[in-house]
Scaffold this active site. Structure first.
Site, short mmCIF file in Angstrom:
data_model
loop_
_atom_site.label_atom_id
_atom_site.label_comp_id
_atom_site.label_asym_id
_atom_site.label_seq_id
_atom_site.Cartn_x
_atom_site.Cartn_y
_atom_site.Cartn_z
N GLY A 191 -34.75 49.18 -9.07
CA GLY A 191 -34.40 49.98 -7.89
C GLY A 191 -35.19 49.69 -6.63
O GLY A 191 -35.27 50.56 -5.75
N MET B 217 -25.95 46.06 -13.04
CA MET B 217 -25.73 44.91 -13.93
C MET B 217 -24.40 44.92 -14.68
O MET B 217 -24.21 44.14 -15.60
CB MET B 217 -26.90 44.80 -14.93
CG MET B 217 -28.25 44.64 -14.27
SD MET B 217 -28.28 43.33 -13.01
CE MET B 217 -28.32 41.90 -14.06
N LEU C 121 -17.70 45.70 -12.40
CA LEU C 121 -16.71 46.78 -12.24
C LEU C 121 -15.30 46.25 -12.50
O LEU C 121 -14.97 45.13 -12.09
CB LEU C 121 -16.82 47.37 -10.83
CG LEU C 121 -18.12 48.13 -10.54
CD1 LEU C 121 -18.25 48.45 -9.06
CD2 LEU C 121 -18.21 49.40 -11.39
N HIS D 283 -26.73 39.90 -3.80
CA HIS D 283 -26.88 38.88 -4.84
C HIS D 283 -28.03 37.95 -4.46
O HIS D 283 -28.11 37.49 -3.32
CB HIS D 283 -25.57 38.10 -4.99
CG HIS D 283 -25.61 37.12 -6.11
ND1 HIS D 283 -25.50 37.50 -7.43
CD2 HIS D 283 -25.77 35.77 -6.12
CE1 HIS D 283 -25.59 36.43 -8.20
NE2 HIS D 283 -25.76 35.37 -7.43
C1 GRF Z 1 -31.92 42.02 -6.99
O1 GRF Z 1 -32.46 40.73 -6.97
C2 GRF Z 1 -30.46 42.02 -6.62
O2 GRF Z 1 -30.12 41.03 -5.71
C3 GRF Z 1 -29.82 41.71 -7.95
O3 GRF Z 1 -30.59 42.41 -8.90
C4 GRF Z 1 -31.91 42.60 -8.40
C5 GRF Z 1 -32.15 44.07 -8.41
O4 GRF Z 1 -33.44 44.42 -8.03
N1 GRF Z 1 -28.42 42.03 -7.93
P1 GRF Z 1 -33.82 45.94 -7.74
O5 GRF Z 1 -33.34 46.77 -8.92
O6 GRF Z 1 -33.16 46.35 -6.46
O7 GRF Z 1 -35.31 45.96 -7.63
#
Ligand code: GRF
Length: 192
Positions: free
Chosen positions: A18, A93, A96, A112
């Protein structure tokens, strides 16, 4: 949601750490912000990110590992209840379903950790290093049914140094993620 009259209401989906959520909360928490995060949902009740929502008194839900269709239906009900204008995925993760995207019918953005269209999917940093790329970066894009393939809203590059490994590169990319995601959401909403 009378108290948010005239504001754009954002929901965020997370799965874990997060850190992006944390930076978004910080950016949009100013009283005069025209954008308010009104709902945070996680498919993992232990997601650390939910604590940031708690601390900032943002309504949040962590669903135990339930079937994707159930997660999506419960989330859709909440998105409707809180009348959100946009859904932003931040380290969410799960992929959808097309059904969810169609039923929600409002924009969905994702962040991403690569310079899309390069390295869709997982392990982006290791793949960029393995291929001896000179740059990596982060991309904000619209979510469509095709993984990491929707319209690109904003990208920022970072240089990959010889001494970088996936961990150090992740750290550098994360720093720019925190910088560009709030900006991208703000610009996107102002053009809606
Ligand atoms: C980030 O690198 C985001 O780009 C990817 O997952 C990671 C999440 O990190 N989709 P966080 O949970 O926001 O710290």
């Amino acid at each position: 949601m009378e108290k948010y009259l005239g504001k754009k209401k954002v929901a965020i989906f997370i799965s874990g750490r997060g850190s992006n959520l944390k930076s978004l909360i910080k950016y949009f928490k100013k009283k005069n912000s025209l954008i308010k995060i009104v709902l945070v949902i996680s498919n993992n009740p232990d997601a650390k990110g939910l604590k940031y929502a708690d601390r900032s008194k943002i309504i949040n839900y962590g669903f135990k590992s339930i079937r994707k269709s159930i997660f999506e239906n419960q989330s859709l009900k909440l998105l409707k209840k809180y009348n959100v204008d946009i859904l932003c995925l931040a380290g969410f993760m799960k992929i959808l379903s097309g059904n969810f995207i169609k039923k929600f019918s409002k924009p969905i953005l994702n962040i991403h950790p690569s310079l899309l269209p390069k390295y869709k999917g997982l392990n982006t940093h290791a793949r960029a290093i393995k291929n001896k790329d000179s740059f990596s970066g982060a991309t904000i894009h619209v979510v469509t049914q095709k993984l990491d393939s929707g319209k690109i809203i904003l990208q920022k590059k970072v240089k990959i140094l010889k001494k970088d490994n996936p961990k150090t590169l992740e750290k550098k990319v994360l720093k720019i993620e925190h910088e560009i995601y709030p900006r991208a959401i703000k610009n996107f909403l102002s053009n809606l």
